[in-house]
Motif scaffolding. Sequence first.
Motif, PDB file in Angstrom:
ATOM      1  N   HIS A  53      38.025  45.945  50.616  1.00  0.00           N
ATOM      2  CA  HIS A  53      38.279  46.482  49.282  1.00  0.00           C
ATOM      3  C   HIS A  53      37.063  47.276  48.825  1.00  0.00           C
ATOM      4  O   HIS A  53      35.948  47.036  49.280  1.00  0.00           O
ATOM      5  N   MET A 138      42.418  39.169  46.332  1.00  0.00           N
ATOM      6  CA  MET A 138      41.789  40.016  47.344  1.00  0.00           C
ATOM      7  C   MET A 138      41.342  39.201  48.546  1.00  0.00           C
ATOM      8  O   MET A 138      41.489  39.625  49.694  1.00  0.00           O
ATOM      9  N   GLN A 141      44.723  37.088  49.936  1.00  0.00           N
ATOM     10  CA  GLN A 141      45.871  37.951  50.208  1.00  0.00           C
ATOM     11  C   GLN A 141      47.193  37.225  49.972  1.00  0.00           C
ATOM     12  O   GLN A 141      48.161  37.390  50.696  1.00  0.00           O
ATOM     13  N   LEU A 157      44.979  47.085  49.755  1.00  0.00           N
ATOM     14  CA  LEU A 157      43.677  47.644  49.407  1.00  0.00           C
ATOM     15  C   LEU A 157      43.527  47.677  47.894  1.00  0.00           C
ATOM     16  O   LEU A 157      44.396  48.194  47.194  1.00  0.00           O
ATOM     17  N   VAL A 158      42.451  47.085  47.406  1.00  0.00           N
ATOM     18  CA  VAL A 158      42.116  47.164  45.986  1.00  0.00           C
ATOM     19  C   VAL A 158      40.989  48.177  45.821  1.00  0.00           C
ATOM     20  O   VAL A 158      39.947  48.068  46.466  1.00  0.00           O
ATOM     21  N   PHE A 181      33.563  42.655  47.616  1.00  0.00           N
ATOM     22  CA  PHE A 181      33.949  44.030  47.930  1.00  0.00           C
ATOM     23  C   PHE A 181      33.228  44.466  49.202  1.00  0.00           C
ATOM     24  O   PHE A 181      32.016  44.277  49.335  1.00  0.00           O
TER      25      PHE A 181
END
Length: 332
Positions: A53, A138, A141, A157-158, A181
């Motif tokens: 992400h 995230m 999932q 995908l964030v 991230f």
Amino acid sequence: MDEETNGTDQTAGGLSQEIQDQVQGLEREVQRAVIGQIRVIREVIVGLLAAGHVLVEGVPGLGKTLLVRALAAAVGGHFSRVQFTPDLMPSDISGHVMFDMKRDAFRVRKGPVFCNFLLADEINRAPAKTQSALLEVMQEQQVTIEGNSYPLQLPFLVLATQNPIEQEGTYPLPQAQLDRFLLKVFIDYPAQEEEQALVQHVTNGAVGDQLDISQVQTLLQPDQVLNLQRAAAGLRVDEQIVAYAVRIVRTARDWSGVEVGPGPRGSISLLRAARAHALLAGNNFVTPDDVKGVATAVLRHRMKLTTDLEIEGYRPDDVLADILINVDAPRV
């Protein structure tokens, strides 16, 4: 060294032509809608290929929403956008159980996270509980609603954004959450030529302020993106490259003026992103240049500088530039 293919058609000379065409075509299609910002586009695609992400920081109006929508259109994925606000609740993004009057029964209303590409706009404007709900999605999932787990459709995908110029009424992401991230990407103002081309493109025959992604062709399907992610994960990495990535992270951890350095997840993320960078370059093995090419985006948000260094005007990018110069790269 043995080749790891993970089901992809790779040869000793490089990746299969099909994989190269798909990766290069994906980048080309996104560039049809997003004028300029070549580095940003490549880093976001690296995040997608590495199944990670991306946190994007930049002032409003630079094309963050357009970038995600163009990427979703190029792979035929489902796109959602959530505008984060101080009153946003976790159930607003994950979903909740509601009573259906027509059916006289409870049913689950799935939230906007059930998509392939999620734009979390101004994530730092939402309170910590809502931020944590998104970050849990995230990482795992999957979404848990009233004790039942619902897996997300992959790829997922964030792309979360932060506005660096307005900090009033915001809830800055803690270091532990930033670490989730894979990349932190800075998006800056375009060059004059790029901005002129952008203005010409957007205003030519367009009515209103709608985002134009009509030129983006659907090049891939979500299943093909999963194959590309497996291809990236299967690229060969020499032991010297692994040692090089770990040395960079450990040097960043012990560097003078660094109060908090990247942990082992930084080393893992650096190799994951380097594999994706190599795939984007059309190689079936990772080189030191692949590690260098993603090191800043992977590590800048995993470091906290001392107050003295920040007062002097240093940023993590400046420190990482010195580290990459001082850590010797292997010859492979």
